[in-house]
Design a protein around this motif. Structure first.
Motif, PDB file in Angstrom:
ATOM      1  N   GLU A 204       9.320   9.635   7.200  1.00  0.00           N
ATOM      2  CA  GLU A 204       7.978  10.041   6.740  1.00  0.00           C
ATOM      3  C   GLU A 204       7.938  10.376   5.252  1.00  0.00           C
ATOM      4  O   GLU A 204       6.860  10.661   4.721  1.00  0.00           O
ATOM      5  CB  GLU A 204       7.496  11.250   7.563  1.00  0.00           C
ATOM      6  N   ASP A 205       9.077  10.355   4.584  1.00  0.00           N
ATOM      7  CA  ASP A 205       9.101  10.693   3.159  1.00  0.00           C
ATOM      8  C   ASP A 205       8.614   9.485   2.338  1.00  0.00           C
ATOM      9  O   ASP A 205       9.378   8.576   2.026  1.00  0.00           O
ATOM     10  CB  ASP A 205      10.533  11.093   2.762  1.00  0.00           C
ATOM     11  N   ARG A 210      12.579   2.315  -1.184  1.00  0.00           N
ATOM     12  CA  ARG A 210      13.469   1.223  -0.755  1.00  0.00           C
ATOM     13  C   ARG A 210      14.518   1.748   0.211  1.00  0.00           C
ATOM     14  O   ARG A 210      15.045   2.855   0.015  1.00  0.00           O
ATOM     15  CB  ARG A 210      14.180   0.619  -1.980  1.00  0.00           C
ATOM     16  N   PHE A 211      14.808   0.958   1.229  1.00  0.00           N
ATOM     17  CA  PHE A 211      15.829   1.325   2.217  1.00  0.00           C
ATOM     18  C   PHE A 211      16.906   0.247   2.245  1.00  0.00           C
ATOM     19  O   PHE A 211      16.585  -0.942   2.300  1.00  0.00           O
ATOM     20  CB  PHE A 211      15.211   1.465   3.621  1.00  0.00           C
ATOM     21  N   TYR A 212      18.165   0.663   2.221  1.00  0.00           N
ATOM     22  CA  TYR A 212      19.301  -0.256   2.349  1.00  0.00           C
ATOM     23  C   TYR A 212      20.120   0.159   3.565  1.00  0.00           C
ATOM     24  O   TYR A 212      20.439   1.346   3.714  1.00  0.00           O
ATOM     25  CB  TYR A 212      20.172  -0.200   1.081  1.00  0.00           C
ATOM     26  N   ALA A 258      15.572   5.531  -3.547  1.00  0.00           N
ATOM     27  CA  ALA A 258      16.295   4.658  -2.603  1.00  0.00           C
ATOM     28  C   ALA A 258      16.978   5.486  -1.520  1.00  0.00           C
ATOM     29  O   ALA A 258      17.496   6.571  -1.784  1.00  0.00           O
ATOM     30  CB  ALA A 258      17.343   3.846  -3.360  1.00  0.00           C
ATOM     31  N   VAL A 259      16.932   4.941  -0.305  1.00  0.00           N
ATOM     32  CA  VAL A 259      17.651   5.556   0.823  1.00  0.00           C
ATOM     33  C   VAL A 259      18.715   4.552   1.268  1.00  0.00           C
ATOM     34  O   VAL A 259      18.401   3.379   1.497  1.00  0.00           O
ATOM     35  CB  VAL A 259      16.704   5.850   2.011  1.00  0.00           C
ATOM     36  N   ALA A 325       3.202   7.259   9.438  1.00  0.00           N
ATOM     37  CA  ALA A 325       2.961   8.081   8.240  1.00  0.00           C
ATOM     38  C   ALA A 325       2.248   7.272   7.153  1.00  0.00           C
ATOM     39  O   ALA A 325       1.486   7.822   6.352  1.00  0.00           O
ATOM     40  CB  ALA A 325       4.281   8.633   7.709  1.00  0.00           C
ATOM     41  N   LYS A 326       2.460   5.957   7.122  1.00  0.00           N
ATOM     42  CA  LYS A 326       1.793   5.115   6.120  1.00  0.00           C
ATOM     43  C   LYS A 326       0.424   4.642   6.594  1.00  0.00           C
ATOM     44  O   LYS A 326      -0.226   3.824   5.917  1.00  0.00           O
ATOM     45  CB  LYS A 326       2.664   3.880   5.814  1.00  0.00           C
ATOM     46  N   GLY A 327       0.014   5.079   7.778  1.00  0.00           N
ATOM     47  CA  GLY A 327      -1.292   4.663   8.299  1.00  0.00           C
ATOM     48  C   GLY A 327      -1.281   3.263   8.863  1.00  0.00           C
ATOM     49  O   GLY A 327      -2.335   2.626   9.021  1.00  0.00           O
ATOM     50  N   LEU A 328      -0.094   2.739   9.185  1.00  0.00           N
ATOM     51  CA  LEU A 328       0.003   1.389   9.753  1.00  0.00           C
ATOM     52  C   LEU A 328       0.181   1.478  11.267  1.00  0.00           C
ATOM     53  O   LEU A 328       0.676   2.480  11.783  1.00  0.00           O
ATOM     54  CB  LEU A 328       1.224   0.660   9.153  1.00  0.00           C
TER      55      LEU A 328
END
Ligand code: F1P
Length: 344
Positions: A204-205, A210-212, A258-259, A325-328
């Motif tokens: 939710e952050d 970007r996620f790897y 980045a995560v 959380a992004k409303g999708l």
């Protein structure tokens, strides 16, 4: 299904009964599987599209590791359109075709072509019987409890991954490990209760861009699959890498937005955690999963070869929570349909 819960979340949280179903299906087909695995093959091919291609990648690594047979994953479209880059003459090939729907055109047509060329037997792993793929297979493994309403695969993927893992244990005559796989549903359920808050907070952050996802061996295909969940459900930039590859360029992208999430192994954990520690020093947020010594601790007490599925539910949930959380709507990813049917 609880009020307000999306189909995706419901399917993620109820996947554990589908894991049991997968084990039932493999056990009830064990003698057919044993006779297929008893023959020598030039190679074993695993094929699928999208999620099920990623599943094939994981399965090929696992199968070769446990049986010593040369195993390779290839997308259905490649096996269909460029078979000369994959098939070999002078002996039979065993083909394992994986498809949630059992009706993806590229996978079905590739299997038809493989059969027409009499290249060897076909095992199908799917969630829907009475579909073209099941009818083509010498041994169909149909896990009905993995069926789902959502477009993105979660419960279905994990159920088929449990099936392919169990079939690998049959092939390598590891009956004890096959029995110990019955502990997986309770272990998976326990991890979800223990770590939902942690993965929700990360998902939710929205300051993260970007996620790897990093994984080696059989976990690289799983890292690829959770990367796809992040893309499909949340429209967030995401990529999978082998741990050691991440230093060779991709780490240029690491900063505080980045995560980096690592699916660690037993044998190489020291090397893998070092990659994560370096990325943390460069400002990235990191999360590690593994049996011990990680942020998410499986503490399963079962062998690595059979516990890899434990990486999936929490990372699927992270993507689902981020989508919301992004409303999708995680059930209806942008531009996607559940099955790709082509007029080839
Ligand atoms: C394969 C697949 C899915 C993906 C998408 C389109 O389907 O690529 O993995 O989520 O919606 O189809 P299947 O052959 O496993 O049914």
């Amino acid at each position: 299904m609880a009020d307000q819960q999306t189909f995706t979340e419901h399917e993620i949280l109820t996947q554990f009964e589908a894991w049991n179903d997968a084990l039932d299906v493999v056990e009830s087909s064990a003698s057919e599987l044993r006779s297929v695995f008893a023959k020598p093959y030039r190679q074993v091919l695993f094929t699928g599209c999208g999620s099920t291609h990623y599943l094939s990648m994981s399965a090929a690594a696992l199968f070769q590791e446990h049986t010593g047979q040369i195993s390779r994953a290839v997308p259905g479209g490649e096996l269909l359109l460029n078979p000369e880059t994959v098939t070999v003459d002078g002996g039979e090939t065993l083909l394992v075709a994986i498809s949630r729907s059992g009706s993806t055109t590229e996978t079905v047509r590739a299997v038809e072509q493989f059969k027409a060329e009499k290249r060897g037997p076909v095992i199908a792993i799917t969630n829907y019987g009475n579909q073209p793929l099941t009818n083509l297979a010498d041994v169909p493994l149909v896990i009905e409890k993995g069926q789902e309403q959502s477009v993105a695969q979660t419960r279905s993927f994990a159920s088929m991954f449990v099936a392919v893992t169990a079939a690998t244990m049959v092939a390598s005559r590891c009956d004890n490990q096959l029995n110990r796989m019955r502990q997986l549903p309770d272990l998976g359920q326990r991890l979800v209760s223990q770590y939902t808050d942690l993965v929700t907070e990360i998902g939710e952050d929205l300051s993260k861009e970007r996620f790897y996802f990093l994984g080696n061996a059989a976990r690289y295909g799983l890292a690829s699959e959770v990367n796809l969940k992040m893309k499909e459900m949340t429209l967030t930039h995401s990529e999978p890498f082998y741990f050691m590859e991440f230093r060779h360029g991709p780490m240029s992208m690491v900063n505080d937005s980045a995560v980096i999430i690592g699916l660690t192994s037993e044998g190489n954990q020291a090397h893998e955690l070092k990659v994560l520690a370096e990325m943390s020093q460069k400002g990235g947020s990191t999360l590690s999963l593994g049996e011990w010594g990680t942020n998410i601790v499986f503490d399963s007490g079962i062998e690595e070869g059979i516990r890899n599925v434990l990486n999936l539910p929490l990372l699927q949930l992270m993507a689902c929570k981020r989508a919301i959380a992004k409303g999708l709507n995680p059930d209806r990813p942008n531009n996607l349909t559940a099955v790709v049917k082509l007029d080839l």
